[in-house]
Design a protein around this motif. Structure first.
Motif, short mmCIF file in Angstrom:
data_model
loop_
_atom_site.label_atom_id
_atom_site.label_comp_id
_atom_site.label_asym_id
_atom_site.label_seq_id
_atom_site.Cartn_x
_atom_site.Cartn_y
_atom_site.Cartn_z
N ILE A 54 -33.66 27.22 -95.93
CA ILE A 54 -33.15 28.38 -96.67
C ILE A 54 -32.03 29.05 -95.90
O ILE A 54 -31.00 29.46 -96.47
N ALA A 55 -32.19 29.14 -94.56
CA ALA A 55 -31.15 29.75 -93.73
C ALA A 55 -29.85 28.96 -93.78
O ALA A 55 -28.76 29.52 -93.61
N SER A 56 -29.97 27.65 -94.04
CA SER A 56 -28.76 26.81 -94.11
C SER A 56 -28.15 26.81 -95.51
O SER A 56 -27.19 26.09 -95.76
N GLY A 57 -28.73 27.59 -96.43
CA GLY A 57 -28.17 27.71 -97.77
C GLY A 57 -28.80 26.82 -98.81
O GLY A 57 -28.33 26.75 -99.95
N ILE A 58 -29.89 26.12 -98.46
CA ILE A 58 -30.57 25.23 -99.41
C ILE A 58 -31.72 25.99 -100.06
O ILE A 58 -32.56 26.58 -99.37
N GLU A 59 -31.79 25.98 -101.37
CA GLU A 59 -32.87 26.66 -102.08
C GLU A 59 -34.13 25.79 -102.07
O GLU A 59 -34.08 24.60 -102.38
N GLN A 114 -68.62 18.71 -84.32
CA GLN A 114 -68.12 19.99 -84.81
C GLN A 114 -66.82 20.36 -84.11
O GLN A 114 -65.91 20.92 -84.74
N GLY A 115 -66.71 20.05 -82.81
CA GLY A 115 -65.45 20.29 -82.11
C GLY A 115 -64.31 19.48 -82.71
O GLY A 115 -63.17 19.97 -82.85
N TYR A 116 -64.60 18.25 -83.09
CA TYR A 116 -63.62 17.38 -83.76
C TYR A 116 -63.20 18.00 -85.10
O TYR A 116 -62.02 18.01 -85.46
N ASN A 117 -64.18 18.54 -85.83
CA ASN A 117 -63.89 19.18 -87.12
C ASN A 117 -63.06 20.44 -86.93
O ASN A 117 -62.13 20.70 -87.71
N VAL A 118 -63.37 21.23 -85.90
CA VAL A 118 -62.56 22.42 -85.59
C VAL A 118 -61.11 22.01 -85.36
O VAL A 118 -60.17 22.64 -85.88
N ASP A 119 -60.90 20.95 -84.58
CA ASP A 119 -59.54 20.47 -84.31
C ASP A 119 -58.81 20.12 -85.60
O ASP A 119 -57.62 20.42 -85.75
N ASP A 120 -59.51 19.48 -86.55
CA ASP A 120 -58.87 19.13 -87.82
C ASP A 120 -58.44 20.38 -88.58
O ASP A 120 -57.35 20.42 -89.18
N CYS A 121 -59.29 21.40 -88.59
CA CYS A 121 -58.94 22.65 -89.29
C CYS A 121 -57.77 23.35 -88.62
O CYS A 121 -56.84 23.82 -89.28
N VAL A 122 -57.81 23.45 -87.28
CA VAL A 122 -56.72 24.11 -86.54
C VAL A 122 -55.43 23.33 -86.69
O VAL A 122 -54.34 23.91 -86.86
N SER A 123 -55.53 22.01 -86.67
CA SER A 123 -54.34 21.17 -86.83
C SER A 123 -53.71 21.37 -88.20
O SER A 123 -52.47 21.42 -88.33
N ALA A 124 -54.55 21.48 -89.25
CA ALA A 124 -54.01 21.71 -90.60
C ALA A 124 -53.25 23.03 -90.65
O ALA A 124 -52.17 23.12 -91.27
N GLU A 125 -53.78 24.06 -90.00
CA GLU A 125 -53.08 25.35 -90.00
C GLU A 125 -51.77 25.25 -89.22
O GLU A 125 -50.74 25.77 -89.65
N ALA A 126 -51.80 24.55 -88.09
CA ALA A 126 -50.58 24.39 -87.31
C ALA A 126 -49.53 23.60 -88.08
O ALA A 126 -48.33 23.91 -88.03
N LEU A 127 -49.95 22.59 -88.83
CA LEU A 127 -49.02 21.81 -89.64
C LEU A 127 -48.42 22.68 -90.74
O LEU A 127 -47.21 22.64 -90.99
N ARG A 128 -49.27 23.48 -91.42
CA ARG A 128 -48.76 24.36 -92.47
C ARG A 128 -47.69 25.30 -91.91
O ARG A 128 -46.61 25.47 -92.50
N ASP A 129 -47.98 25.89 -90.74
CA ASP A 129 -47.02 26.83 -90.14
C ASP A 129 -45.72 26.12 -89.76
O ASP A 129 -44.62 26.67 -89.95
N TRP A 130 -45.82 24.90 -89.25
CA TRP A 130 -44.63 24.14 -88.87
C TRP A 130 -43.79 23.81 -90.10
O TRP A 130 -42.56 23.90 -90.07
N LEU A 131 -44.46 23.41 -91.19
CA LEU A 131 -43.73 23.13 -92.43
C LEU A 131 -43.07 24.39 -92.98
O LEU A 131 -41.93 24.33 -93.49
N GLU A 132 -43.72 25.54 -92.86
CA GLU A 132 -43.11 26.80 -93.28
C GLU A 132 -41.85 27.09 -92.46
O GLU A 132 -40.84 27.57 -92.99
N ASP A 133 -41.89 26.77 -91.17
CA ASP A 133 -40.70 26.97 -90.32
C ASP A 133 -39.56 26.06 -90.79
O ASP A 133 -38.39 26.49 -90.80
N ARG A 134 -39.86 24.84 -91.15
CA ARG A 134 -38.81 23.93 -91.64
C ARG A 134 -38.23 24.47 -92.96
O ARG A 134 -37.03 24.39 -93.21
N ARG A 135 -39.08 25.00 -93.79
CA ARG A 135 -38.62 25.59 -95.06
C ARG A 135 -37.68 26.77 -94.79
O ARG A 135 -36.63 26.89 -95.42
N THR A 136 -38.05 27.61 -93.84
CA THR A 136 -37.22 28.76 -93.48
C THR A 136 -35.85 28.30 -92.97
O THR A 136 -34.81 28.89 -93.31
N GLU A 137 -35.84 27.24 -92.17
CA GLU A 137 -34.57 26.71 -91.65
C GLU A 137 -33.67 26.21 -92.78
O GLU A 137 -32.45 26.44 -92.77
#
Length: 764
Positions: A513-518, A488-511
């Motif tokens: 857009i800030a550089s002028g790319i739609e 279950q601890g391993y499964n928790v890590d997978d869920c938390v990792s997926a959320e961390a990856l989503r947030d990191w990808l959102e940050d790349r998307r924001t960058e």
């Protein structure tokens, strides 16, 4: 393989191993000769499989005893002269069943699971023996048949005649053996046997490089060969590279990842298999892996933005979002078991909440599936914009399988699929970035976004194997709370990792857009299926409830009548479920970019318009397009769709030599020139579904047994034997076709199913 008195003796495992990998034979030969130490290789999962195999064999032997057959077991596990002599004595005595028969002749030896006496004369007397093997695999593989051929060959040396058939008993067959005609495989067996004997007798030049193969997963030499490939900078270390690409690259002088990274682009040659684009992608992947290796830190680069792909698949974040991961075991029972549903979300106070829902049997699996779907549907009432994030398609695929297996929550799953509620972060990553990793598993990517697991992976793997051991051996009580906590601890890590990856990808998307790319967000999904479909499904659900109201969930607890009603109930939605699978494939293909479609055999990509080759009186054109070199199953006469899924027209002709496709358009698509096309057809099965529904209504009203309408269908569901005027289904020396022709004239009622592959005379 073993060495005795300067001679090498071979087993069935050696025969199959040589076909899988000649390097394996060379290493085993060194061990037999004493020039190389045998590796210490212990795998808990392999031990589980061995124990399951022993239990399956024991269950089949008990089944034979219950039939009144006398069983003689040859003791021991090795091939000793005593065991070989005991086997021969048992055969000469005419014993009915001989288990663990020790067979040896010249340089070959083996232990056959079961020898069964048949009344065919041989050098033994008025009887002879045939071979039955017990296997766990859902499908009998070529290696299994070759193993049986070896035993048949050894058996022939003892009794003077070869058995006509060899048999395999799988766990899901109700102890009904699969039959294989020995003569059909004997020539290939002799060739395979000669090949390994040649490799042993004349080893010079017989060894080969240890390229990765499927057999590596169960090979004791796996670690040694992996070290060698790493020392040699093997092409297989490049993420996503295929066997065909490796062969093509080697043929053109590129044999290492370093060389692939240095390959000039565009390619200096035209590949025999696959498209140039796929090789250029492999080159870019090798390049960034080499850069990562040289820099000593993980490197990545963002790919050009493509609408509806990569970062363009990320929906707006919602407070209701769910991060989902399943732990499952495909070897539990016939269909596997999804034993842990883990999901993480934000509670009303904004703090993370994790649910770990366990199932140790079929009832539990159904319950955790229903609880998760009900939770998501209820949460969507509060957060209509929520999405379910997971990594790779396993989770969404498992929900579809469970929906079909238990015929429950079908409308709810439809609502989630139509609403595009599932977000596969792997699909986002593979078109959003290129990273210097050997595999795009989430664990390999975690250094990118700085995620550190709380549960150590080695500890998790041991606990996972232990839990799976209990489930596969039907011994759930042996699963400790400690192992469950680690998994279950391993499964928790997978869920938390997926959320961390989503947030990191959102940050790349924001960058970007800030550089002028739609970077556009994906289009929203639909609300759900049509009212007509929903009303029809409600009728089916009500009829299913009537047919199954007294039927236990566990098949072992059902009477034949209950089992027949259960099968009928779940056939009512079969056509709709099959249609769903067809539409799911459509949605999968519709989500692919033109570059991704180049790897789909149902598609053609990189199209260039050559011109109009025909036009109807009403002005509908047929356009000819050229396509780049790629593998395709399109041959003409297919209905085609463009990138995104819109109907385009019909393939009139496809020329592999000229690399052209002629597409007849419609008025609406006459001026549309796609980058890629794919074929997809949906067949209307309404009439077949309606017939089953009427049968279900009759059974719900009148019961599954008795006189009246639909007697043949009900007899089939009940497995009732056909009424054959007392005649046997088969008589000695009669072929299947001869039996069917004879019985067709005496069939008095009921149903007589005839099944077989094409060309075997079913419609004679």
């Amino acid at each position: 393989m073993k060495s005795q008195q300067d001679a090498i003796y071979l087993s069935a495992s050696d025969l199959v191993g040589h076909l899988n990998c000649r390097h394996l034979t060379a290493l085993d030969m060194e061990v037999a000769q004493g020039t190389l130490a045998k590796p210490q290789h212990w795998d808990l999962l392999l031990e589980i499989l061995r124990e399951r195999g022993r239990r399956h064999e024991a269950a089949f032997v008990d089944h034979l005893r219950e039939q009144g057959l006398q069983v003689v077991e040859i003791p021991g596990i090795d091939i000793t002269q005593e065991a070989v002599a005991s086997t021969r004595n048992a055969m000469e005595e005419g014993e009915q069943i001989i288990t663990q028969a020790a067979l040896q002749n010249e340089r070959w030896f083996g232990r056959a699971d079961i020898l069964r006496r048949i009344e065919t004369p041989s050098e033994l007397g008025a009887w002879s023996y045939e071979i039955i093997d017990t296997k766990l695999a859902r499908e009998t593989k070529g290696g299994t048949v070759l193993q049986l051929c070896l035993y048949a060959d050894l058996l022939e040396q003892i009794q003077g005649i070869a058995p006509e058939y060899v048999y395999v008993v799988a766990p899901w067959s109700d102890f009904e053996p699969q039959q294989f005609r020995y003569a059909d495989y004997a020539a290939y067996f002799r060739r395979a046997k000669a090949a390994i004997q040649s490799a042993i007798d004349k080893p010079d030049g017989q060894d080969e490089y240890p390229d990765p193969k499927d057999h590596c997963d169960v090979c004791r030499w796996q670690e040694r060969c992996d070290y060698q490939r790493r020392d040699d900078d093997h092409l297989c270390l490049v993420a996503g590279v295929t066997k065909n690409q490796i062969t093509e690259l080697r043929a053109n002088g590129i044999a290492t990842a370093q060389a692939l990274a240095a390959m000039p682009t565009p390619m200096p040659w035209n590949p025999q298999r696959g498209s140039p684009l796929s090789y250029e992608k492999a080159h870019e992947q090798a390049r960034i892996q080499i850069e990562t290796k040289q820099a000593g830190e993980l490197r990545y680069e963002l790919l050009p933005v493509v609408p509806q792909a990569g970062l363009g698949l990320l929906p707006p974040p919602s407070d209701g979002d769910i991060f989902f991961d399943i732990e499952g075991d495909p070897f539990v029972g016939e269909h596997g078991l999804e034993y842990l549903f883990g999901y993480r979300y934000r509670g009303p106070d904004g703090k993370p909440v994790y649910i770990g829902d366990w199932a140790l049997d079929r009832d539990g699996e159904k319950a955790i599936f229903e609880r998760f779907v009900d939770f998501v549907i209820a949460r969507r009432e509060e957060y209509p914009d929520l999405h379910i994030y997971h990594y790779a398609p396993y989770e969404s695929g498992a929900l579809k399988r469970l929906m079909g297996r238990y015929a429950t929550r079908e409308d709810e799953i439809d609502i989630l699929l139509y609403g595009k509620a599932f977000v596969d972060l792997y699909s986002v990553v593979r078109n959003a970035l290129r990273a210097g990793v050997e595999s795009y598993s989430i664990k390999k990517l975690e250094p990118l976004y700085g995620f550190t697991r709380a549960t150590e992976l080695r500890q998790a793997n041991i606990a996972l194997a232990s839990v799976q051991a209990g489930l596969e051996l039907a011994d759930a009580t042996s699963i400790t709370e400690e192992d469950r906590a680690v998994v279950q601890g391993y499964n928790v890590d997978d869920c938390v990792s997926a959320e961390a990856l989503r947030d990191w990808l959102e940050d790349r998307r924001t960058e970007l857009i800030a550089s002028g790319i739609e970077v556009p967000r994906p289009a929203p999904g639909q609300e759900g299926p049509s009212e007509e479909l929903s009303a029809r499904q409600e009728q089916i659900n009500q009829l299913i409830d009537r047919l199954t109201q007294d039927v236990p969930v566990d098949p072992e607890q059902r009477t034949p009548e209950q089992q027949a009603c259960w099968i009928l109930a779940h056939l009512l939605g079969w056509h709709r479920r099959e249609n769903k699978a067809v539409w799911w494939e459509h949605f999968r293909l519709a989500e692919l970019t033109a570059d991704e479609l180049i790897n789909e055999r149902a598609a053609l990509s990189r199209l260039t318009l050559l011109g109009t080759i025909d036009k109807t009186k009403t002005g509908i054109p047929t356009h000819r397009y050229r396509f780049e070199q790629q593998d395709t199953d399109l041959r003409g006469d297919e209905d085609l769709r463009a990138v995104g899924g819109e109907k385009l027209g019909k393939a009139v002709a496809v020329s592999s030599d000229d690399r052209t496709i002629d597409i007849k358009k419609s008025k609406a698509t006459a001026d549309i020139h796609p980058e890629a096309v794919y074929a997809h057809t949906v067949f209307n099965m309404k009439e077949q579904a309606d017939v089953l529904f009427r049968l279900g209504q009759y059974v719900a009203d009148h019961g599954i047994k008795g006189d009246g309408p639909y007697c043949a269908g009900r007899a089939l569901l009940l497995n009732e034997p056909p009424q054959l005027s007392g005649q046997p289904i088969r008589v000695p020396e009669e072929s299947s076709l001869q039996a069917a022709l004879r019985l067709a004239e005496v069939l008095e009622g009921g149903v007589f199913p005839i099944q077989g592959p094409p060309g075997t005379g079913k419609s004679y």
